[in-house]
Design a protein around this motif. Structure first.
Motif, PDB file in Angstrom:
ATOM      1  N   GLY A  71       0.802  -1.216   0.000  1.00 35.95           N
ATOM      2  CA  GLY A  71       0.000   0.000   0.000  1.00 35.95           C
ATOM      3  C   GLY A  71       0.831   1.260   0.000  1.00 35.95           C
ATOM      4  O   GLY A  71       0.485   2.234   0.673  1.00 35.95           O
ATOM      5  N   LEU A  72       1.910   1.249  -0.819  1.00 37.00           N
ATOM      6  CA  LEU A  72       2.809   2.394  -0.846  1.00 37.00           C
ATOM      7  C   LEU A  72       2.703   3.123  -2.183  1.00 37.00           C
ATOM      8  O   LEU A  72       2.267   2.553  -3.193  1.00 37.00           O
ATOM      9  CB  LEU A  72       4.265   1.946  -0.644  1.00 37.00           C
ATOM     10  CG  LEU A  72       4.561   1.102   0.601  1.00 37.00           C
ATOM     11  CD1 LEU A  72       6.007   0.653   0.602  1.00 37.00           C
ATOM     12  CD2 LEU A  72       4.234   1.901   1.867  1.00 37.00           C
ATOM     13  N   ALA A  73       3.118   4.372  -2.203  1.00 37.88           N
ATOM     14  CA  ALA A  73       3.158   5.155  -3.437  1.00 37.88           C
ATOM     15  C   ALA A  73       4.523   5.024  -4.092  1.00 37.88           C
ATOM     16  O   ALA A  73       5.510   4.651  -3.449  1.00 37.88           O
ATOM     17  CB  ALA A  73       2.852   6.617  -3.131  1.00 37.88           C
ATOM     18  N   ALA A  74       4.551   5.422  -5.393  1.00 36.64           N
ATOM     19  CA  ALA A  74       5.792   5.470  -6.172  1.00 36.64           C
ATOM     20  C   ALA A  74       6.453   4.095  -6.275  1.00 36.64           C
ATOM     21  O   ALA A  74       5.773   3.066  -6.323  1.00 36.64           O
ATOM     22  CB  ALA A  74       6.743   6.502  -5.602  1.00 36.64           C
ATOM     23  N   GLY A  75       7.791   4.092  -6.287  1.00 36.89           N
ATOM     24  CA  GLY A  75       8.533   2.842  -6.448  1.00 36.89           C
ATOM     25  C   GLY A  75       9.295   2.781  -7.763  1.00 36.89           C
ATOM     26  O   GLY A  75       9.006   3.481  -8.730  1.00 36.89           O
ATOM     27  N   MET A  76      10.269   1.905  -7.834  1.00 40.31           N
ATOM     28  CA  MET A  76      11.083   1.686  -9.040  1.00 40.31           C
ATOM     29  C   MET A  76      10.276   0.876 -10.053  1.00 40.31           C
ATOM     30  O   MET A  76       9.497  -0.003  -9.679  1.00 40.31           O
ATOM     31  CB  MET A  76      12.368   0.919  -8.692  1.00 40.31           C
ATOM     32  CG  MET A  76      13.250   1.608  -7.673  1.00 40.31           C
ATOM     33  SD  MET A  76      14.283   2.860  -8.413  1.00 40.31           S
ATOM     34  CE  MET A  76      15.443   1.797  -9.241  1.00 40.31           C
ATOM     35  N   PRO A  77      10.459   1.141 -11.379  1.00 41.12           N
ATOM     36  CA  PRO A  77       9.752   0.350 -12.389  1.00 41.12           C
ATOM     37  C   PRO A  77      10.047  -1.137 -12.192  1.00 41.12           C
ATOM     38  O   PRO A  77      11.208  -1.533 -11.978  1.00 41.12           O
ATOM     39  CB  PRO A  77      10.322   0.863 -13.703  1.00 41.12           C
ATOM     40  CG  PRO A  77      10.846   2.226 -13.401  1.00 41.12           C
ATOM     41  CD  PRO A  77      11.334   2.172 -11.986  1.00 41.12           C
ATOM     42  N   ASP A  78       8.978  -1.938 -12.274  1.00 41.94           N
ATOM     43  CA  ASP A  78       9.162  -3.374 -12.048  1.00 41.94           C
ATOM     44  C   ASP A  78      10.104  -4.014 -13.069  1.00 41.94           C
ATOM     45  O   ASP A  78      10.797  -4.992 -12.763  1.00 41.94           O
ATOM     46  CB  ASP A  78       7.808  -4.083 -12.099  1.00 41.94           C
ATOM     47  CG  ASP A  78       6.966  -3.803 -10.848  1.00 41.94           C
ATOM     48  OD1 ASP A  78       7.579  -3.538  -9.788  1.00 41.94           O
ATOM     49  OD2 ASP A  78       5.733  -3.840 -10.941  1.00 41.94           O
ATOM     50  N   ASN A  79      10.142  -3.471 -14.292  1.00 38.23           N
ATOM     51  CA  ASN A  79      11.020  -4.065 -15.331  1.00 38.23           C
ATOM     52  C   ASN A  79      12.457  -3.563 -15.263  1.00 38.23           C
ATOM     53  O   ASN A  79      13.304  -3.952 -16.045  1.00 38.23           O
ATOM     54  CB  ASN A  79      10.449  -3.825 -16.715  1.00 38.23           C
ATOM     55  CG  ASN A  79      10.364  -2.344 -17.067  1.00 38.23           C
ATOM     56  OD1 ASN A  79      10.777  -1.487 -16.281  1.00 38.23           O
ATOM     57  ND2 ASN A  79       9.796  -2.040 -18.247  1.00 38.23           N
ATOM     58  N   GLY A  80      12.752  -2.653 -14.350  1.00 40.59           N
ATOM     59  CA  GLY A  80      14.118  -2.157 -14.167  1.00 40.59           C
ATOM     60  C   GLY A  80      14.577  -1.203 -15.233  1.00 40.59           C
ATOM     61  O   GLY A  80      15.738  -0.796 -15.235  1.00 40.59           O
ATOM     62  N   ALA A  81      13.713  -0.810 -16.170  1.00 44.61           N
ATOM     63  CA  ALA A  81      14.111   0.091 -17.250  1.00 44.61           C
ATOM     64  C   ALA A  81      13.875   1.528 -16.836  1.00 44.61           C
ATOM     65  O   ALA A  81      12.772   1.898 -16.430  1.00 44.61           O
ATOM     66  CB  ALA A  81      13.342  -0.236 -18.516  1.00 44.61           C
ATOM     67  N   ILE A  82      14.900   2.356 -16.955  1.00 42.34           N
ATOM     68  CA  ILE A  82      14.806   3.771 -16.612  1.00 42.34           C
ATOM     69  C   ILE A  82      15.195   4.561 -17.848  1.00 42.34           C
ATOM     70  O   ILE A  82      16.302   4.424 -18.367  1.00 42.34           O
ATOM     71  CB  ILE A  82      15.712   4.117 -15.428  1.00 42.34           C
ATOM     72  CG1 ILE A  82      15.252   3.349 -14.174  1.00 42.34           C
ATOM     73  CG2 ILE A  82      15.731   5.612 -15.191  1.00 42.34           C
ATOM     74  CD1 ILE A  82      16.110   3.575 -12.971  1.00 42.34           C
ATOM     75  N   THR A  83      14.250   5.381 -18.339  1.00 41.54           N
ATOM     76  CA  THR A  83      14.458   6.122 -19.581  1.00 41.54           C
ATOM     77  C   THR A  83      14.319   7.609 -19.322  1.00 41.54           C
ATOM     78  O   THR A  83      13.411   8.059 -18.615  1.00 41.54           O
ATOM     79  CB  THR A  83      13.448   5.683 -20.647  1.00 41.54           C
ATOM     80  OG1 THR A  83      13.611   4.281 -20.902  1.00 41.54           O
ATOM     81  CG2 THR A  83      13.657   6.456 -21.942  1.00 41.54           C
ATOM     82  N   ASN A  84      15.243   8.361 -19.943  1.00 42.07           N
ATOM     83  CA  ASN A  84      15.178   9.818 -19.882  1.00 42.07           C
ATOM     84  C   ASN A  84      15.639  10.323 -21.237  1.00 42.07           C
ATOM     85  O   ASN A  84      16.827  10.286 -21.566  1.00 42.07           O
ATOM     86  CB  ASN A  84      16.068  10.361 -18.776  1.00 42.07           C
ATOM     87  CG  ASN A  84      15.966  11.881 -18.636  1.00 42.07           C
ATOM     88  OD1 ASN A  84      15.738  12.591 -19.597  1.00 42.07           O
ATOM     89  ND2 ASN A  84      16.159  12.367 -17.422  1.00 42.07           N
TER      90      ASN A  84
END
Length: 654
Positions: A71-84
């Protein structure tokens, strides 16, 4: 909690006048070498699914799946992909080690002073980027690159901001929770759009871009506080693509400046710049207004990595002129015919040197020469070609001295004026024929007769005339003809006629060693004395030449010494049976005689002064009767003395 502004120190090269850096796509690079699991990914126990907290408040990261379960907000993407934008980083799986956790000297629990991220598949890159952050204040990280060829490269260092409130974040507002065994969890930092991840960009040196990178060594250099630490999460890169150049070339007409080279370059890190060697210099991908010739263009990418193109603008004519020679290699003094031919009509031929004005020219160059022929085609273009004639000097005639040798010996002939670059051949004939030998020396075989050989010098196929070299043979002396004279019972003198050309003589008696004659080296007599009566004397005489090989074969002679005894028989039987048919005194020392025979009445029945004669029992052709006869013989001896012998002899008849 300490926070600071990110101070990133990327290694970028800046070129004057270069356009702004074009965007390129960073793609994830799979690596291994993480030392901790820093992301809670499932369940309700953060302790159970991670290996360490990341700061003094025991915070760590969590995934959106963990957030949903608790029951938490936010978090790291489950697939581990970070795009910018054009960057994508791929974190390692959350259920295993997924962060490289470093601190100064590794003094913070669960950290290391350095670590190595190894590429799953080595690859070549033009740029690299690490995704990372610091906790408990900022940190400085050093990076070193290692390539499959065994070389290393310093990738520089980065000042990494704390995960709270740093600038230029790649991603932010993912939240953090305390590492504890069970809920409830309190998400920290979302109101400030924290925590945040940053980048450490690495520009590859031009020389390293083509190499295959296999690992990055990361070390903790310094921290804002003794409790500062850094976390490296992922690696991304821009693949190296070499610059590939294709050219579209327009020839220049005659000697006009109307040629063009248009380049199409792909790859590299744009934007690309161009610098031509044309005059004046040109800086676009297409060089125009070029006369025929060879040109180069240096193509630089944004990092100054150079690729060089070289191409030739051909000269466009209506005809192609080709020059040939009947012989491209000549010996000095020889001639060749030069011929110019064209694949289309041409006029106004001109040869230089030689001042020829037709399509052919006969030349006799003294030295290697390049001949240029030109003509004018139907476009008015001057077309030309060259032909080289290589001239090899004819070698100087060799010099070799005549040789005199023994008949049974080889003769060595030697070139006196040897040149190290020449070859030498020896012949038995003045012309033609196969060489009998090669080299600056030649061995003529033994022979009884004189001969003439011929030597020729060669220089790269050019030869001198053949020079005669005479070989004379020393004649052998004639064999002496030896005779025995003045034979006595104990001595003999051997004599021989002088041999023409002999310088002396040597004698050997009865097989003994050769010595000079008793009459001297040049004498022609030799006396032998003191030899036992029963032994004959044999001698060998050789005539000596100026060289040992001229010595003659031995001349031989033998002699039987005289017996000093005289034998006169007391009876004889003249019956013609071959035994005792004649009465005479016997002895080889007898050289003369006067013999008289008397019968019993004192009558002279026979007399002779012939030293070889004897009485055969007759008187005036009539046989004398048997009986006793008296003889008187005066003998001359070999020593010059005389003796008289008297006695009686019985004449017996069967």
């Amino acid at each position: 909690m300490k926070r600071s502004v990110l101070k990133l120190l990327p290694l970028l090269l800046v070129f004057a006048g270069m356009q702004p850096l074009a965007a390129q796509t960073y793609v994830p690079v799979a690596v291994t070498g993480f030392n901790n699991d820093v992301v809670a990914e499932a369940g309700t126990s953060a302790t159970a699914v991670t290996t360490t907290s990341l700061d003094l408040s025991f915070y760590l990261l969590y995934s959106t799946a963990f957030a949903a379960a608790n029951g938490l907000a936010a978090g790291m993407p489950d697939n581990g992909a970070i795009t910018n934008g054009n960057r994508t980083y791929q974190l390692a799986p959350y259920n295993a080690s997924n962060g490289l956790y470093l601190s100064a000297a590794g003094h913070v629990p669960n950290t290391a002073a350095s670590g190595t991220l190894a590429l799953t598949t080595p690859a070549a890159f033009s740029k690299l980027s690490l995704l990372l952050f610091s906790t408990e204040g900022s940190s400085v990280i050093n990076a070193t690159l290692h390539f499959t060829d065994g070389t290393w490269a310093n990738a520089g260092s980065a000042h990494v901001d704390d995960w709270f409130d740093g600038g230029n974040a790649i991603i932010s507002g993912v939240g953090r929770i305390a590492r504890q065994a069970a809920p409830p969890y309190l998400v920290d930092g979302l109101s400030g759009n924290n925590p945040r991840f940053y980048r450490f960009d690495i520009a590859m040196a031009c020389s390293n871009q083509p190499k295959l990178l296999d690992s990055i060594r990361l070390s903790y250099a310094a921290g804002e506080d003794t409790s500062s630490r850094a976390v490296i999460l992922a690696l991304a890169g821009v693949s190296y693509v070499p610059v590939t150049v294709t050219a579209d070339i327009t020839p220049a007409t005659c000697d006009n400046a109307d040629g063009v080279i248009a380049l199409t370059a792909t790859g590299g890190t744009p934007p690309l710049s161009y610098a031509w060697t044309s005059s004046p210099a040109q800086v676009n991908d297409t060089a125009k207004g070029l006369p025929a010739g060879r040109y180069s263009c240096t193509i630089l990418d944004v990092y100054g990595c150079a690729t060089t193109y070289t191409g030739t603008v051909p000269r466009k004519t209506a005809a192609v002129l080709t020059a040939t020679a009947s012989a491209g290699d000549l010996c000095a003094g020889s001639s060749a015919t030069l011929t110019a031919s064209a694949n289309a009509p041409v006029t106004d031929y001109s040869w230089q040197p030689g001042n020829g004005n037709s399509s052919t020219l006969t030349v006799t160059p003294d030295a290697t020469t390049r001949y240029i022929v030109s003509a004018v085609d139907t476009l008015g273009c001057t077309v030309s070609d060259t032909v080289d004639i290589t001239v090899t000097p004819v070698p100087d005639a060799p010099r070799a001295n005549a040789v005199t040798a023994c008949a049974d010996s080889a003769a060595i002939l030697v070139v006196q004026n040897v040149e190290s670059t020449y070859t030498y051949s020896w012949y038995t004939a003045a012309t033609e024929g196969t060489a009998a030998g090669a080299g600056s020396t030649f061995t003529a075989p033994a022979s009884d007769t004189a001969a003439t050989y011929y030597v020729q010098a060669g220089n790269a196929g050019c030869t001198s005339g053949r020079v005669p070299v005479n070989v004379s043979r020393l004649p052998a002396m004639a064999m002496p003809v030896v005779t025995a004279t003045q034979i006595t019972p104990n001595s003999v003198i051997f004599v021989w006629e002088p041999v023409s050309g002999a310088v002396g003589y040597q004698v050997a008696v009865n097989g003994a060693a050769y010595t000079a004659p008793s009459s001297g080296l040049t004498g022609t007599t030799h006396q032998v004395s003191g030899v036992p009566l029963a032994q004959g004397v044999s001698i060998q005489v050789i005539a000596l030449g100026g060289e040992a090989c001229q010595n003659s074969r031995p001349g031989n002679a033998t002699a039987k010494l005289l017996n000093p005894d005289i034998f006169i028989p007391n009876a004889f039987t003249p019956n013609n049976d071959g035994h005792n048919d004649v009465f005479r005194a016997q002895g080889n020392i007898i050289t003369g005689q006067e013999m008289k025979i008397f019968n019993q009445w004192g009558e002279l029945v026979f007399e002779t002064s012939d030293p070889a004669a004897g009485w055969d029992g007759t008187s005036q052709g009539k046989q004398q009767p048997m009986g006793v006869y008296v003889y008187t013989i005066r003998l001359k001896l070999a020593n010059g003395k005389e003796t008289i012998r008297k006695g009686a002899v019985n004449l017996l008849r069967p």
